[in-house]
Scaffold this motif. Structure first.
Motif, PDB file in Angstrom:
ATOM      1  N   ASN A 158      -7.041  11.940   6.170  1.00 59.14           N
ATOM      2  CA  ASN A 158      -8.407  11.392   6.030  1.00 59.14           C
ATOM      3  C   ASN A 158      -9.350  12.395   5.357  1.00 59.14           C
ATOM      4  O   ASN A 158     -10.571  12.196   5.357  1.00 59.14           O
ATOM      5  CB  ASN A 158      -9.031  10.981   7.379  1.00 59.14           C
ATOM      6  N   VAL A 195      -3.823   7.003   9.678  1.00 59.00           N
ATOM      7  CA  VAL A 195      -5.261   6.972   9.340  1.00 59.00           C
ATOM      8  C   VAL A 195      -6.082   6.876  10.639  1.00 59.00           C
ATOM      9  O   VAL A 195      -7.045   7.630  10.853  1.00 59.00           O
ATOM     10  CB  VAL A 195      -5.582   5.767   8.422  1.00 59.00           C
ATOM     11  N   VAL A 203      -9.046  -0.662   7.996  1.00 63.88           N
ATOM     12  CA  VAL A 203      -9.905   0.194   8.832  1.00 63.88           C
ATOM     13  C   VAL A 203     -11.127  -0.622   9.278  1.00 63.88           C
ATOM     14  O   VAL A 203     -11.516  -0.598  10.458  1.00 63.88           O
ATOM     15  CB  VAL A 203     -10.355   1.449   8.041  1.00 63.88           C
ATOM     16  N   GLU A 204     -11.683  -1.370   8.355  1.00 63.39           N
ATOM     17  CA  GLU A 204     -12.872  -2.173   8.698  1.00 63.39           C
ATOM     18  C   GLU A 204     -12.534  -3.253   9.723  1.00 63.39           C
ATOM     19  O   GLU A 204     -13.279  -3.475  10.673  1.00 63.39           O
ATOM     20  CB  GLU A 204     -13.446  -2.821   7.429  1.00 63.39           C
ATOM     21  N   TRP A 219      -8.514   0.303   3.000  1.00 59.71           N
ATOM     22  CA  TRP A 219      -9.781   0.452   3.733  1.00 59.71           C
ATOM     23  C   TRP A 219     -10.150  -0.816   4.514  1.00 59.71           C
ATOM     24  O   TRP A 219     -10.746  -0.763   5.591  1.00 59.71           O
ATOM     25  CB  TRP A 219     -10.907   0.845   2.766  1.00 59.71           C
ATOM     26  N   GLN A 220      -9.737  -1.982   3.956  1.00 57.28           N
ATOM     27  CA  GLN A 220     -10.079  -3.233   4.660  1.00 57.28           C
ATOM     28  C   GLN A 220      -9.447  -3.289   6.042  1.00 57.28           C
ATOM     29  O   GLN A 220      -9.998  -3.887   6.978  1.00 57.28           O
ATOM     30  CB  GLN A 220      -9.684  -4.458   3.808  1.00 57.28           C
ATOM     31  N   SER A 222      -8.029  10.064  12.850  1.00 54.03           N
ATOM     32  CA  SER A 222      -9.448   9.970  13.181  1.00 54.03           C
ATOM     33  C   SER A 222      -9.649  10.366  14.649  1.00 54.03           C
ATOM     34  O   SER A 222     -10.566  11.129  14.984  1.00 54.03           O
ATOM     35  CB  SER A 222      -9.952   8.550  12.914  1.00 54.03           C
ATOM     36  N   GLU A 236      -2.030   4.024  -1.553  1.00 52.78           N
ATOM     37  CA  GLU A 236      -3.466   3.801  -1.370  1.00 52.78           C
ATOM     38  C   GLU A 236      -3.763   3.485   0.086  1.00 52.78           C
ATOM     39  O   GLU A 236      -2.993   2.783   0.743  1.00 52.78           O
ATOM     40  CB  GLU A 236      -3.852   2.596  -2.230  1.00 52.78           C
ATOM     41  N   LEU A 237      -4.875   3.967   0.575  1.00 53.05           N
ATOM     42  CA  LEU A 237      -5.288   3.673   1.949  1.00 53.05           C
ATOM     43  C   LEU A 237      -5.979   2.307   1.969  1.00 53.05           C
ATOM     44  O   LEU A 237      -6.936   2.094   1.210  1.00 53.05           O
ATOM     45  CB  LEU A 237      -6.237   4.782   2.413  1.00 53.05           C
ATOM     46  N   LEU A 245     -12.587  11.685   3.077  1.00 54.64           N
ATOM     47  CA  LEU A 245     -13.050  10.316   3.327  1.00 54.64           C
ATOM     48  C   LEU A 245     -13.793  10.254   4.664  1.00 54.64           C
ATOM     49  O   LEU A 245     -14.648   9.392   4.882  1.00 54.64           O
ATOM     50  CB  LEU A 245     -11.813   9.396   3.366  1.00 54.64           C
ATOM     51  N   TYR A 279       0.826  -1.217   0.000  1.00 53.88           N
ATOM     52  CA  TYR A 279       0.000   0.000   0.000  1.00 53.88           C
ATOM     53  C   TYR A 279       0.858   1.264   0.000  1.00 53.88           C
ATOM     54  O   TYR A 279       0.433   2.303  -0.508  1.00 53.88           O
ATOM     55  CB  TYR A 279      -1.026  -0.040   1.149  1.00 53.88           C
TER      56      TYR A 279
END
Ligand code: CAA
Ligand code: FAD
Length: 378
Positions: free
Chosen positions: A158, A86, A42-43, A39-40, A90, A36-37, A161, A31
């Motif tokens: 962030n 990331v 983060v989930e 996202w998976q 937040s 690229e961030l 997004l 990444y």
């Protein structure tokens, strides 16, 4: 001050360590290269309870304190500082809502972040003023029951997004910090757009954006604190959130040291492992001195936050010391790896690229020294 982690803290640290090994280390380089961030991640962090853990219980969150947040931070940054940014950014977006928001606002803005994976962001810096944060040019004009925001924010982690972005704006460009206001802007607000900033030196798995506000309207109920409180809410936020930057820096330094120990035992020169040369041993010892000292400093600052005691001085020291210590550890890590340290085959070159940012964001290290010396001289 007790340095023993309780059972819950040990479990939390282990959870973050296991998460880092399983979900972050295997994909960090990919990444970084793709810019690229992931996202998976983060989930998955949301699923295991590592995303936005500071959201208080009354808003549906875990309500973790700063010390616990930093325990997580050191582990995640060990795997990838970009991915940690990331999650950390937040928390940076959540902090002003906790500092300046009412309980009703905290529930309105933060409860959705406990129901599904989502991020917050903090928009203070602008194209023409980063360190001189009070000189902001983004304007907020009251029109009936709504604030109308115009302007540009720069370098926002962030940015675009995030479900909610705390935006700092001025109601009078001549009014200095006393004319500033903090406003929560939802992601889908009409007139709010963003441009991704590409080709960063490091932390390329984090999203950094320019935010553009063109007649963006938010209700008065989205204002945190009173009119004129914006700058102070931002400062109080940064007094806290510079500590996770310090914790993340220690994570980077620990990675540099562990990778270097491994390599030094393995690599041979002049018929023996390079770990047998005192020049290499002393570099490793310096790293250990820095890591142990830095951890004590960030833990002290975090502990002060959790005790409700003044902490701005200590947080600035922790941020400046730990980021510079980690920069030096990453640099020496490359040196120990010789030519192999200079290419992406080994993780140490990424550590150096990533850690440079820790000396710049959340207030440059020169600004930390402004904060530290003002505390001494006041
Ligand atoms: N807490 C509460 N109030 C504070 C404060 C603090 N820590 N620091 C200052 N104030 C108050 C002062 O008391 C003063 O109030 P009064 O006028 O009522 O007395 C007011 O704020 C103005 O203070 P100063 O005159 O000291 O402010 P200044 O303009 O000289 O700025 C500064 C001080 C420390 C340099 C500040 O501008 C600063 O911290 N700049 C750096 C900005 C920064 O850190 N940006 C980071 C962006 S976020 C980021 O980077 C995130 C990321 O990457 C993920
Ligand atoms: P300047 O303020 O122009 O500073 C330039 C140089 O002058 C620096 O070396 C600085 O230390 C020095 N300097 C300035 N003033 C003084 C002084 N008084 N004394 C001594 N030296 C001084 N901002 C946000 O609001 N939210 C974010 O989420 C965020 N994320 C970021 C992510 C990335 C990848 C980057 C690169 C930045 C991010 N920032 C964010 C912005 C960051 O906080 C600023 O870049 C930083 O505060 C410095 O501001 P500047 O870039 O305008 O530099």
């Amino acid at each position: 001050m007790d340095f023993t982690l309780n059972d819950e803290q040990r479990q939390l640290q282990q959870l973050a360590r296991d998460f880092t090994r399983k979900e972050i280390i295997p994909i960090a380089s990919e990444y970084d290269q793709k810019e690229e961030l992931p996202w998976q991640v983060v989930e998955k962090a949301f699923e295991v309870g590592l995303l936005n853990p500071s959201i208080p219980e009354h808003a549906g969150g875990l309500g973790l304190g700063m010390f616990d947040e930093c325990l997580i931070g050191e582990e995640i940054a060990y795997g990838c500082m970009g991915i940690y940014t990331v999650l950390m950014a937040s928390e940076l977006g959540i902090a002003p809502i906790l500092i300046g928001g009412t309980e009703e606002q905290q529930k309105r803005f933060l409860t959705p972040l406990t129901e599904k994976a989502g991020l917050a962001a903090f928009a203070l810096s602008e194209p023409n003023n980063g360190s001189d944060a009070a000189a902001m040019g983004t304007t907020a004009v009251l029109d009936g029951d709504e604030w109308v925001i115009n302007g540009t924010k720069m370098w926002i982690s962030n940015g675009g997004l995030a479900e909610v972005t705390v935006v700092f704006a001025t109601t009078d460009k001549q009014g200095g910090h006393k004319a500033t206001v903090a406003l929560v802007v939802p992601k889908d607000a009409p007139g709010f757009s963003y441009n991704k900033i590409k080709h960063k030196l490091g932390q390329r798995a984090s999203l950094t954006s320019e935010l553009v506000f063109e007649n963006v309207r938010v209700p008065k109920e989205n204002q945190l604190g009173g009119l004129g409180d914006g700058f102070k809410i931002a400062m109080k936020t940064l007094d806290k959130t510079r500590i996770p930057v310090a914790a993340g820096s220690v994570g980077i330094a620990r990675r540099a040291m562990e990778e270097s120990v491994k390599y030094a035992k393995d690599r041979e020169a002049f018929g023996k492992p390079i770990a047998q040369f005192q020049a290499i041993q002393f570099k490793l010892a310096e790293m250990a001195i820095g890591i142990e000292t830095g951890r004590l400093m960030y833990q002290k600052a975090a502990w002060l936050v959790d005790q409700g005691q003044p902490h701005g001085f200590e947080s600035a020291i922790a941020k400046a010391y730990c980021s510079e210590m980690a920069f030096s550890a990453a640099n020496e890590g490359i040196q120990i790896h010789g030519g192999y340290g200079y290419v992406a085959e080994y993780p140490v070159e990424k550590l150096l690229r990533d850690v440079k940012l820790n000396m710049i964001y959340e207030g440059t290290n020169e600004i930390q020294r402004v904060v530290i010396s003002r505390n001494l001289l006041k």
